[in-house]
Motif scaffolding. Structure first.
Motif, PDB file in Angstrom:
ATOM      1  N   THR A  54     -26.103  25.872  18.949  1.00 28.14           N
ATOM      2  CA  THR A  54     -24.946  26.753  19.013  1.00 28.14           C
ATOM      3  C   THR A  54     -24.244  26.590  20.358  1.00 28.14           C
ATOM      4  O   THR A  54     -24.884  26.248  21.353  1.00 28.14           O
ATOM      5  N   CYS A  56     -23.164  28.555  22.582  1.00 29.18           N
ATOM      6  CA  CYS A  56     -23.431  29.511  23.653  1.00 29.18           C
ATOM      7  C   CYS A  56     -24.839  29.386  24.225  1.00 29.18           C
ATOM      8  O   CYS A  56     -25.264  30.236  25.004  1.00 29.18           O
ATOM      9  N   VAL A  57     -25.556  28.334  23.879  1.00 33.19           N
ATOM     10  CA  VAL A  57     -26.970  28.219  24.225  1.00 33.19           C
ATOM     11  C   VAL A  57     -27.250  28.378  25.718  1.00 33.19           C
ATOM     12  O   VAL A  57     -28.284  28.901  26.105  1.00 33.19           O
ATOM     13  N   PRO A  60     -26.414  33.053  28.223  1.00 29.88           N
ATOM     14  CA  PRO A  60     -26.981  34.281  27.662  1.00 29.88           C
ATOM     15  C   PRO A  60     -26.258  35.526  28.167  1.00 29.88           C
ATOM     16  O   PRO A  60     -25.824  35.586  29.316  1.00 29.88           O
ATOM     17  N   PRO A  76     -27.740  32.599  14.472  1.00 25.90           N
ATOM     18  CA  PRO A  76     -28.864  31.788  14.964  1.00 25.90           C
ATOM     19  C   PRO A  76     -29.189  30.688  13.955  1.00 25.90           C
ATOM     20  O   PRO A  76     -29.043  30.880  12.749  1.00 25.90           O
ATOM     21  N   ALA A 107     -31.560  36.165  22.916  1.00 28.78           N
ATOM     22  CA  ALA A 107     -30.511  35.290  23.449  1.00 28.78           C
ATOM     23  C   ALA A 107     -31.030  33.920  23.888  1.00 28.78           C
ATOM     24  O   ALA A 107     -30.261  32.966  23.947  1.00 28.78           O
ATOM     25  N   GLY A 109     -33.187  32.238  22.118  1.00 30.96           N
ATOM     26  CA  GLY A 109     -33.566  31.546  20.884  1.00 30.96           C
ATOM     27  C   GLY A 109     -34.976  31.845  20.404  1.00 30.96           C
ATOM     28  O   GLY A 109     -35.385  31.355  19.364  1.00 30.96           O
ATOM     29  N   TRP A 140     -31.750  28.249  17.732  1.00 32.98           N
ATOM     30  CA  TRP A 140     -30.588  28.219  18.597  1.00 32.98           C
ATOM     31  C   TRP A 140     -30.038  29.633  18.519  1.00 32.98           C
ATOM     32  O   TRP A 140     -29.997  30.221  17.438  1.00 32.98           O
ATOM     33  N   PRO A 141     -29.639  30.231  19.626  1.00 35.63           N
ATOM     34  CA  PRO A 141     -29.234  31.648  19.604  1.00 35.63           C
ATOM     35  C   PRO A 141     -27.923  31.893  18.875  1.00 35.63           C
ATOM     36  O   PRO A 141     -27.107  30.996  18.711  1.00 35.63           O
ATOM     37  N   CYS A 143     -24.158  33.621  18.699  1.00 31.20           N
ATOM     38  CA  CYS A 143     -23.105  33.741  19.717  1.00 31.20           C
ATOM     39  C   CYS A 143     -22.123  34.855  19.371  1.00 31.20           C
ATOM     40  O   CYS A 143     -21.781  35.052  18.208  1.00 31.20           O
ATOM     41  N   GLN A 147     -21.021  34.075  24.293  1.00 30.50           N
ATOM     42  CA  GLN A 147     -22.310  34.289  24.945  1.00 30.50           C
ATOM     43  C   GLN A 147     -23.424  34.413  23.911  1.00 30.50           C
ATOM     44  O   GLN A 147     -23.210  34.923  22.811  1.00 30.50           O
ATOM     45  N   ALA A 148     -24.620  33.963  24.294  1.00 31.33           N
ATOM     46  CA  ALA A 148     -25.792  34.095  23.428  1.00 31.33           C
ATOM     47  C   ALA A 148     -26.224  35.558  23.426  1.00 31.33           C
ATOM     48  O   ALA A 148     -26.340  36.180  24.482  1.00 31.33           O
TER      49      ALA A 148
END
Length: 163
Positions: A54, A56-57, A60, A76, A107, A109, A140-141, A143, A147-148
């Motif tokens: 993603t 925004c990884v 955070p 995610p 955030a 992951g 993957w977080p 977004c 931002q994550a």
């Protein structure tokens, strides 16, 4: 014409995993509609999918709010997972089933261990195996606004025996 299952499982944002041998496992990150898909060719345990990363990884958020999947711009996505432990007695009996596990993806992951809950399971052993799989997976977080963030989601885990 393709079935709904083929359409959903061929979507680029759906992650699918299957084990070799007599047991197949499908891990589709579908939030509103839970769809059991045909056994696809998939990577081995521990595989990391860089294309699911993603945007925004590396950013955070300090916000501790937990968002729903409908409130984020990127959900995610599965990055890696351990080997699924199919309950031995149920495998011996050739029983197939589904379990759905709820989890908050942090955030960074990682799954929030205390948030993992079995929502439904055809058999309790399938629910416990699915929860264990989610606890040890990496994502993957999600977004929101670049931002994550923390995202709560439902993850279906299908246990299928091949004939």
């Amino acid at each position: 014409s393709p079935s709904v299952c083929e359409i959903v499982c061929d979507a680029p944002n759906v992650k699918r995993i299957s084990l070799g041998g007599p047991v197949a496992f499908r891990f589709c990150l579908v939030v509103i509609i839970l769809v059991a898909c045909g056994a696809p060719r998939t990577p081995p345990a521990g595989f990391v999918n860089p294309s699911g990363r993603t945007p925004c990884v590396n950013t955070p958020s300090s916000d501790s709010t937990v968002f729903d999947t409908t409130q984020v711009s990127n959900k995610p996505a599965l990055a890696s997972r351990p080997r699924l432990q199919y309950p031995a007695e149920l495998r011996r009996q050739w029983i197939s089933a589904r379990a759905v596990v709820s989890v908050i993806i942090v955030a960074d992951g990682s799954p929030n261990q205390r948030s993992v809950k079995i929502l439904t399971a055809t058999y309790p052993d399938f629910g416990m195996a699915a929860a264990q799989l989610v606890r040890h997976s990496r994502f993957w977080p999600g977004c929101r606004n670049g931002q994550a963030v923390r995202v709560k989601m439902a993850i279906p885990v299908d246990f299928t025996t091949k004939t």
